[in-house]
Design a protein around this motif. Sequence first.
Motif, short mmCIF file in Angstrom:
data_model
loop_
_atom_site.label_atom_id
_atom_site.label_comp_id
_atom_site.label_asym_id
_atom_site.label_seq_id
_atom_site.Cartn_x
_atom_site.Cartn_y
_atom_site.Cartn_z
N ALA A 60 7.26 5.60 6.33
CA ALA A 60 6.48 4.39 6.05
C ALA A 60 7.14 3.57 4.95
N ASP A 61 7.67 4.27 3.95
CA ASP A 61 8.36 3.60 2.85
C ASP A 61 9.58 2.83 3.35
N ALA A 62 10.24 3.34 4.39
CA ALA A 62 11.41 2.65 4.95
C ALA A 62 11.03 1.27 5.48
N PHE A 63 9.87 1.19 6.12
CA PHE A 63 9.42 -0.11 6.63
C PHE A 63 9.05 -1.04 5.48
N GLY A 64 8.42 -0.50 4.44
CA GLY A 64 8.10 -1.31 3.27
C GLY A 64 9.35 -1.85 2.60
N LEU A 65 10.35 -0.99 2.44
CA LEU A 65 11.61 -1.40 1.84
C LEU A 65 12.26 -2.51 2.67
N ALA A 66 12.25 -2.35 3.99
CA ALA A 66 12.86 -3.35 4.87
C ALA A 66 12.18 -4.70 4.72
N ALA A 70 17.40 -8.00 10.60
CA ALA A 70 17.83 -7.47 9.30
C ALA A 70 16.93 -6.33 8.85
N MET A 71 15.63 -6.45 9.10
CA MET A 71 14.73 -5.35 8.79
C MET A 71 15.10 -4.11 9.59
N GLY A 72 15.53 -4.32 10.84
CA GLY A 72 15.95 -3.20 11.66
C GLY A 72 17.15 -2.47 11.07
N VAL A 73 18.05 -3.22 10.42
CA VAL A 73 19.20 -2.61 9.76
C VAL A 73 18.75 -1.67 8.63
N VAL A 74 17.80 -2.16 7.82
CA VAL A 74 17.30 -1.34 6.71
C VAL A 74 16.63 -0.08 7.24
N VAL A 75 15.77 -0.24 8.22
CA VAL A 75 15.05 0.91 8.77
C VAL A 75 16.01 1.92 9.39
N ALA A 76 17.01 1.43 10.11
CA ALA A 76 17.98 2.33 10.74
C ALA A 76 18.74 3.15 9.69
N ALA A 96 0.83 -1.20 0.00
CA ALA A 96 0.00 0.00 0.00
C ALA A 96 0.87 1.26 0.00
N VAL A 97 1.91 1.26 0.82
CA VAL A 97 2.80 2.42 0.90
C VAL A 97 3.49 2.66 -0.44
N PHE A 98 3.99 1.59 -1.05
CA PHE A 98 4.64 1.74 -2.36
C PHE A 98 3.64 2.20 -3.42
N ARG A 112 17.74 3.85 6.57
CA ARG A 112 16.83 4.78 5.90
C ARG A 112 16.47 5.95 6.81
N PHE A 113 16.25 5.68 8.10
CA PHE A 113 15.96 6.77 9.03
C PHE A 113 17.14 7.73 9.12
N SER A 114 18.36 7.20 9.10
CA SER A 114 19.54 8.07 9.14
C SER A 114 19.59 8.97 7.91
N ALA A 115 19.21 8.39 6.76
CA ALA A 115 19.20 9.18 5.53
C ALA A 115 18.11 10.24 5.57
N ILE A 116 16.93 9.87 6.08
CA ILE A 116 15.79 10.78 6.10
C ILE A 116 15.97 11.89 7.14
N LEU A 117 16.38 11.51 8.35
CA LEU A 117 16.39 12.45 9.46
C LEU A 117 17.70 13.23 9.57
N PHE A 118 18.82 12.60 9.18
CA PHE A 118 20.13 13.24 9.38
C PHE A 118 20.86 13.54 8.08
N GLY A 119 20.19 13.30 6.93
CA GLY A 119 20.80 13.64 5.66
C GLY A 119 21.97 12.76 5.26
N LEU A 120 21.97 11.50 5.74
CA LEU A 120 23.06 10.58 5.37
C LEU A 120 23.02 10.34 3.86
N ARG A 121 24.16 10.55 3.21
CA ARG A 121 24.25 10.41 1.76
C ARG A 121 25.52 9.65 1.38
N LEU A 122 25.50 9.05 0.21
CA LEU A 122 26.69 8.41 -0.33
C LEU A 122 27.55 9.44 -1.06
N PRO A 123 28.87 9.24 -1.11
CA PRO A 123 29.71 10.15 -1.90
C PRO A 123 29.39 10.01 -3.38
#
Length: 208
Positions: A97-103, A182-188, A17-19, A190-201
């Motif tokens: 919500a998408d982060a949980f779906g991805l996980a 493992a789902m917790g790894v994905v969510v963590a 549904a989220v996707f 994604r949350f870092s990317a969403i909330l703290f602007g974590l980006r790849l070089p």
Amino acid sequence: MLTEYPIVYVLDLVGCAVFAVSGALAAGRKSLDLLGVVVIAVVTAVGGGTLRDVLLDRHPIFWFADTAYLWVILGAALATTLFARRRTPPLKALLIADAFGLALFAVSGAQIADKLGLPWPIVVMMGAMTGVAGGALRDVLTNEIPLILRRDVYATAALAGAGAYMGLKALAVGDLAAALLAMGVVVALRFSAILFGLRLPVFRLRDE
């Protein structure tokens, strides 16, 4: 598989549904008609799992076997069009919500491939593909650079989650516990990317 557990099956439908909502919003940003909205929503929600099933020669394809997925996707897409006419959906809430779906999709995809006895690199790739391929197809169809090719920690999070699942299984962690961790790894990630602007070089060539 994960969907053998009733609560996880419900979460799987919620992930679809989220996707589907993200697909419908992408279609709305391109001013597509109602059929276009539905098509993009379906592709986004089941594209990754469909590609996985085709490559793994799994029949019937999961949403052929259980049409509840289609009904949930159609309902989410139509509800999104009605809601968006009145107000703009909160982007950050949708990303969370998408982060949980991805996980869920990444780990369930890895679990399906693992049950077939495939080598671990293939299992990780199948897991990541299940999570991100639908979004990539959505972006291609709506003429956007796919999210997985941008700086966002998205495909990386899916790969990390699928890899974590295989690592935990190698350590003899129980199936459900390994999947949830493992789902917790994905969510963590994604949350870092969403909330703290974590980006790849990025790779950028210098101007000549």
